[in-house]
Design an enzyme around this catalytic site. Structure first.
Site, PDB file in Angstrom:
ATOM      1  N   SER A   1     -35.593 -33.104   9.042  1.00 36.53           N
ATOM      2  CA  SER A   1     -34.951 -33.876  10.111  1.00 36.53           C
ATOM      3  C   SER A   1     -35.923 -34.697  10.954  1.00 36.53           C
ATOM      4  CB  SER A   1     -34.147 -32.943  11.007  1.00 36.53           C
ATOM      5  OG  SER A   1     -34.981 -31.905  11.499  1.00 36.53           O
TER       6      SER A   1
ATOM      7  N   GLU B   1     -29.846 -36.126  27.610  1.00 33.35           N
ATOM      8  CA  GLU B   1     -30.643 -34.914  27.761  1.00 33.35           C
ATOM      9  C   GLU B   1     -31.572 -34.846  26.560  1.00 33.35           C
ATOM     10  OE1 GLU B   1     -27.818 -34.922  26.152  1.00 33.35           O
ATOM     11  OE2 GLU B   1     -28.412 -33.829  24.346  1.00 33.35           O
TER      12      GLU B   1
ATOM     13  N   LYS C   1     -32.389 -38.431  14.941  1.00 32.51           N
ATOM     14  CA  LYS C   1     -31.664 -38.666  16.192  1.00 32.51           C
ATOM     15  C   LYS C   1     -31.248 -40.125  16.379  1.00 32.51           C
ATOM     16  CE  LYS C   1     -31.713 -34.470  17.963  1.00 32.51           C
ATOM     17  NZ  LYS C   1     -30.433 -33.730  18.120  1.00 32.51           N
TER      18      LYS C   1
END
Lengths: 281, 404
Positions: B386, B119, B97
């Site tokens: 990830s 969010e 991210k």
């Protein structure tokens, strides 16, 4: 002439401003919703804005979202919303109905089929909050075929250039969003709204309605002096929320009385404005 | 970008559409802002100093490049294809991210925005956003569903420690989609000063394109690392898909290589034939939510259905528009993995490789567990890991019947 245009002509002739209450179709249930709707014109509603319930109303505040969810819980869907319009039309062929909502339920129904069924049911205009001019062709084209107005929103963020884009294919009336925010949250700044309405008026002959931050009869009166129509939504559906434990007939009656006070205040203020114009003249 | 004549890497078009998907389905209040964001991003892309600053941060702050690790014991265990893991879990903040958050906060600074909102589902994007806000000294508000706050407590604490305000969202299903609704509402109310850092390759144009661009560093590195290690491209690329940001970042650089098979892995929850899953591409239909047209979990009336997954990061009823387009075109195949399979993979990777994966990433590993044994020993799989699983240990322990 469309019902919306006829209604604004009529109001103009009598020097009055329009009061537009918003309710969600099916809130709190189909029957009560029809009972409220049928009594609204008698209470002074000049146009009715009927919400098409959606699970994720991103441009609305907590009150309208809760109203949408109450309607969905009571079994509301697009077919029942259009049935509600049809039932209302049996006894009232004059009060314009504007359907307001989000594109997802319309997309699922099929845009062309929706415009046809909405027109047949007796709706007059569409406000689809998440369908800006860049995306609304899919609905605008079939809506035109069916004689439905596409009512576009102008906002405090609309500069002169953006306003041109908004006004280009707008019809019915222009809905000015009085605040930067979701429905029923902030308070409007009437000086700012007045300036914005003047800018819109200079660019179009369509009537201008103001909504989003109008909560009380006093707010409605203030906006009626500025615009051609006043929309009240959150305050009305919050009242439904407050009356949920009451018998349905009492709830409906109480909502209608709230609308009557908002309508009276809108109409008195506007005739007052017309009066003072005459004095000035 | 590729110069391939029939390139699949040229999207979106000028209006933000990937075929029939994407677009800008937003309230009018936001439109001028969305258009100016689009213009600012186009300008930034052309400015070499923007990319240079981002590259510097990715190297020195995030620790890129992340390793492409040969998972030897996992490979032996399945006895099929050679399995490589792209270690995004080793990035600063523990997931992919941050790649996107850094890109977007640099853009926010260029645009003169001084307040950041985001969010979050699993909290990984929230942590990454709170991190970049701390790094650049900007106030940060994170919207997070109450259900997710409960199952991702360590990340909630991390965000607070980093100086962010975590605002619980109690509407709807109280998960990622509702957090996104609230973030959009905040944005509408604060258009002047606020930049919305979307973490997924979803939402209104230009976000799906922008998030993808910032995440393609994953696939670009994987490509050159695999070339260096094996002298060729992988035969198969795998990543988990919620909204789809790590997946699109992993996949995009391989789209024009027909020899590379590409698999996206969705969350099947209790199973795709039960009401509790988040397999949007497998079981959903095209619709409109959060600014774009894409596959959605919805009923016949266009009402959004709540998603379910063991993994908060995959618990979303929508998916990025580019994935929708890639599904229809057949270039990427999408599969799904149940909660149980993901949990098994979570345990297996921990025991076999000493790597505790995020429950999101465990979905990709579970798919690898299915396909690797069917492939030849000289074939190569590159799977995107990830994120790391530290944030999941409490919920995993509960599911595995351990008391902490």
């Amino acid at each position: 002439m469309s019902r919306i245009a006829a209604r604004f002509d009529e109001l103009k002739a009598s020097g009055r401003k329009a009061f537009i209450p918003f309710i969600s179709a099916g809130d709190p249930d189909a029957e009560t919703s029809l009972a409220i709707m049928e009594k609204l014109p008698g209470a002074g509603a000049d146009i009715i804005e009927l919400g098409m319930p959606f699970s994720d109303p991103m441009a609305d505040g907590p009150a309208v979202q809760a109203s949408s969810l109450r309607a969905l819980e009571s079994g509301a869907n697009m077919i029942r919303t259009l049935e509600l319009v049809k039932k209302f039309r049996k006894n009232d062929n004059k009060t314009p109905i504007v359907l307001m909502g989000y594109f997802s339920p319309i997309h699922a129904y099929g845009a062309a089929r929706f415009t046809k069924d909405a027109a047949v049911a007796g709706a007059d205009g569409l406000i689809v909050v998440d369908l800006p001019p860049e995306e609304d062709e899919v609905l605008r084209v079939p809506a035109k075929v069916q004689g439905l107005d596409i009512i576009r929103l102008a906002t405090p963020t609309s500069d002169a250039e953006r306003l041109k884009t908004i006004l280009k294919d707008a019809s019915g009336f222009i809905y000015y969003v009085s605040i930067t925010g979701v429905t029923g949250t902030k308070d409007f700044d009437s000086t700012q709204v007045e300036a914005a309405v003047a800018r819109i008026r200079a660019a179009t002959s369509l009537p201008v309605a103001v909504g989003f931050g109008v909560k009380t009869p006093a707010h409605a009166a203030e906006m009626a002096r500025i615009a051609d129509a006043v929309v009240v939504g959150s305050a009305i559906v919050s009242h439904i929320a407050d009356k949920m434990s009451a018998p349905r007939a009492e709830l409906a009656g109480s909502v209608v009385e709230l609308c009557r006070s908002l309508a009276t205040s809108t109409h008195n203020a506007s005739s007052g404005a017309a009066q003072s114009d005459k004095v000035k003249a | 970008m590729s110069s391939h004549p029939n390139s699949l890497r040229t999207g979106p078009d000028a209006r933000g559409h990937f075929g029939a998907y994407g677009g800008q389905f937003v309230a009018e209040t936001l439109m001028p802002l969305v258009l100016s964001l689009e213009a600012a991003y186009e300008a930034a892309k052309k400015d070499p100093s923007f990319q240079a600053e981002l590259d510097g941060l990715l190297k020195h702050y995030v620790g890129r490049e992340s390793p492409l690790y040969f998972a030897e014991r996992l490979t032996e265990h399945f006895g099929g294809a050679k399995i490589y893991l792209k270690r995004e879990d080793l990035n600063h903040t523990g997931a992919h991210k941050i790649n996107n958050c850094l890109g977007q906060i640099l853009l926010a600074r260029r645009m003169g925005k001084c307040r950041i909102i985001a969010e979050t589902g699993a909290g990984q994007h929230g942590v990454a956003t709170a991190t970049v806000c701390a790094r650049f000294g900007l106030p940060c508000i994170i919207y997070m569903g109450e259900v997710d706050i409960e199952r991702q407590k360590p990340n909630v604490f991390r965000m607070k420690l980093l100086g962010a305000e975590v605002r619980p969202v109690s509407s709807g299903s109280r998960t990622l989609k509702d957090a996104m609704n609230e973030a959009i509402r905040d944005w509408v109310a604060n258009v002047e000063d606020t930049f919305y850092i979307i973490g997924s390759a979803a939402g209104m144009h230009p976000y799906p394109m922008m998030v993808r661009d910032f995440q393609t560093v994953i696939g670009n590195e994987t490509r050159s690392q695999m070339q260096a290690r094996e002298g060729r491209l992988p035969d198969m690329v795998v990543a988990c898909v919620g909204g789809g940001s790590n997946a699109i970042g992993m996949f995009h650089p391989f789209l024009d290589d027909p020899s590379v098979e590409i698999h996206g892995v969705e969350a099947a929850g209790d199973g795709v034939n039960t009401p509790r899953h988040a397999a949007t591409l497998t079981k959903g239909t095209p619709g409109v939510l959060h600014g774009s047209r894409s596959y959605l979990l919805q009923d016949g009336d266009g009402q959004i259905i709540e998603a379910h997954s063991i993994s908060a990061g995959l618990d979303y009823p929508g998916v990025g528009p580019e994935h929708s387009w890639l599904k229809d075109s057949g270039r990427v195949k999408y599969f799904s993995v149940t909660d149980k399979e993901a949990l098994d993979a979570f345990v297996m990777l921990s025991k076999l490789e000493g790597i505790i994966p995020a429950l999101e990433s465990a979905h990709a590993v579970a798919h690898v567990a299915r396909i690797a044994p069917q492939m030849k020993k000289d074939q190569l799989i590159a799977a995107c890991l990830s994120g790391r699983g530290d944030k999941d240990i409490f919920s995993a322990a509960a599911l595995l019947g351990e008391k902490l």
